[in-house]
Design an enzyme around this catalytic site. Structure first.
Site, short mmCIF file in Angstrom:
data_model
loop_
_atom_site.label_atom_id
_atom_site.label_comp_id
_atom_site.label_asym_id
_atom_site.label_seq_id
_atom_site.Cartn_x
_atom_site.Cartn_y
_atom_site.Cartn_z
N LEU A 174 103.65 23.79 99.72
CA LEU A 174 103.35 23.53 98.30
C LEU A 174 102.07 22.70 98.11
CD1 LEU A 174 104.30 23.62 95.27
CD2 LEU A 174 105.42 21.44 95.74
N ASP A 175 102.09 21.47 98.65
CA ASP A 175 100.97 20.55 98.43
C ASP A 175 99.72 21.04 99.15
OD1 ASP A 175 102.53 18.58 97.00
OD2 ASP A 175 103.44 18.01 98.91
N THR A 213 98.03 18.90 94.99
CA THR A 213 98.70 17.61 95.10
C THR A 213 98.35 16.88 96.40
OG1 THR A 213 100.54 19.05 95.59
CG2 THR A 213 100.70 17.78 93.56
N LYS A 223 98.89 15.20 106.26
CA LYS A 223 99.26 16.43 105.54
C LYS A 223 100.45 17.10 106.20
CE LYS A 223 94.87 17.36 103.32
NZ LYS A 223 93.70 18.25 103.23
N GLY A 224 101.44 17.42 105.40
CA GLY A 224 102.64 18.09 105.92
C GLY A 224 103.67 17.15 106.49
N ILE A 225 103.31 15.87 106.58
CA ILE A 225 104.17 14.85 107.22
C ILE A 225 105.04 14.17 106.15
CG2 ILE A 225 104.07 12.71 108.60
CD1 ILE A 225 103.09 15.27 110.08
N SER A 240 108.28 23.11 101.86
CA SER A 240 107.48 21.88 101.68
C SER A 240 108.28 20.67 102.15
CB SER A 240 107.13 21.71 100.20
OG SER A 240 106.61 20.42 99.96
N SER A 287 107.95 17.91 100.83
CA SER A 287 108.03 17.01 99.68
C SER A 287 109.36 17.06 98.94
CB SER A 287 106.91 17.33 98.69
OG SER A 287 107.07 16.54 97.53
N ASN A 328 109.56 15.95 96.12
CA ASN A 328 109.15 16.18 94.73
C ASN A 328 108.88 17.65 94.44
OD1 ASN A 328 108.94 13.39 93.63
ND2 ASN A 328 107.48 13.15 95.31
N ASP A 344 98.19 24.32 104.64
CA ASP A 344 96.90 23.61 104.64
C ASP A 344 96.92 22.46 105.65
OD1 ASP A 344 98.67 21.93 103.19
OD2 ASP A 344 96.96 20.93 102.26
C1 BG6 Z 1 103.97 17.13 102.11
C2 BG6 Z 1 102.61 16.49 101.94
O1 BG6 Z 1 103.96 18.38 101.48
O2 BG6 Z 1 104.98 16.32 101.53
C3 BG6 Z 1 102.61 15.06 102.47
O3 BG6 Z 1 101.64 17.26 102.63
C4 BG6 Z 1 103.74 14.28 101.82
O4 BG6 Z 1 101.37 14.47 102.20
C5 BG6 Z 1 105.06 15.00 102.07
O5 BG6 Z 1 103.81 12.96 102.36
C6 BG6 Z 1 106.26 14.28 101.46
O6 BG6 Z 1 106.14 14.29 100.07
P1 BG6 Z 1 107.04 13.42 99.09
O7 BG6 Z 1 106.70 14.00 97.72
O8 BG6 Z 1 108.47 13.66 99.46
O9 BG6 Z 1 106.63 12.01 99.25
MG MG Z 2 100.31 20.92 102.44
#
Ligand code: BG6
Ligand code: MG
Length: 227
Positions: free
Chosen positions: A11-12, A18, A46-48, A116, A118, A120, A172
């Site tokens: 997603l991000d 984002t 990124k992705g972490i 993702s 995330s 969020n 990405d």
């Molecule tokens: C990933 C982002 O998609 O989500 C990271 O690339 C981010 O940068 C991770 O830390 C966790 O996201 P969130 O919204 O749960 O803090």
């Molecule tokens: Mg990403």
């Protein structure tokens, strides 16, 4: 050779920008801790996951010894700042080329999922008006392993009722490309400056270059060459 039937998206930084806002939110935390990070350093975040990202930032200053409560406080602050930064997010924040890609994929009958890290992700998809565009969204809290482990991509394919090699993954981040490839899925890398051990099957500089027919063709040609 397997027919491609599904698309799995990070997603991000893939569907919407984002990634930059995660960076800005972390930068604010890092600045306060007296730790210097820049966009190049940020590539590794990124992705972490949120928790692992904080640990990577804290590792930059071994003299900083924070207890669990202090870390939790920083995680909450980071997310609060991130939520402020995405408060105005609308469909106008979908990255160039993505609406066309999703439309083409839907019309061609591909099944689609979000993979993702995330927490969020559902909120952002709703703000973008894309909640109904995906057949599945993997809940990162239900996973045992984070990217670069392949679990999230395996789970996405499973949720679509497909084998991983019948899907294409879009990412990405380096962690994401590694996860996709370890899941035995063809990978499309978007705007990644340099690669390590894990190489994508298709590389583009920006999402504006993502054309579904071209990507599927490239993946098939690559599979043919590699047998
Ligand atoms: C990933 C982002 O998609 O989500 C990271 O690339 C981010 O940068 C991770 O830390 C966790 O996201 P969130 O919204 O749960 O803090
Ligand atoms: Mg990403």
């Amino acid at each position: 050779m397997s027919e491609i039937k599904g698309l799995v998206f990070d997603l991000d930084g893939v569907i919407t920008d984002t990634a930059e806002r995660h960076y800005l939110a972390w930068k604010r935390i890092a600045d306060r801790l007296g730790i210097e990070i820049d966009r190049e350093w940020n590539e590794r975040l990124k992705g972490i996951s949120r928790t692992e990202s904080l640990e990577l930032i804290l590792a930059e200053d071994p003299t900083l010894l924070l207890d669990a409560d202090e870390k939790e406080q920083l995680l909450q602050e980071k997310n609060a700042h991130y939520l402020e930064l995405i408060a105005q997010t609308t469909a106008a924040d979908i990255l160039p080329g993505i609406p066309e890609l999703l439309d083409d994929a839907k019309r061609a009958g591909y099944r689609m999922a979000i993979a993702s890290a995330s927490k969020n992700a559902p909120l952002i998809l709703a703000r973008l008006g894309l909640s109904a565009s995906f057949d599945a969204v993997v809940d990162p809290e239900s996973l045992i392993h984070n990217k670069p482990h392949p679990e999230i991509f395996e789970r996405a394919a499973q949720a679509l009722g497909l084998e991983t090699h019948a899907c294409i993954g879009f990412e990405d981040s380096l962690a994401g490309i590694e996860g996709i490839k370890r899941a035995d899925m063809p990978a499309v890398a978007i705007g990644i400056p340099a690669f390590g051990e894990w190489l994508p099957d298709v590389e583009v500089a920006t999402t504006a270059e993502l054309k579904l027919a071209k990507i599927v063709h490239k993946v098939k040609m690559k599979e043919r060459v590699e047998g």
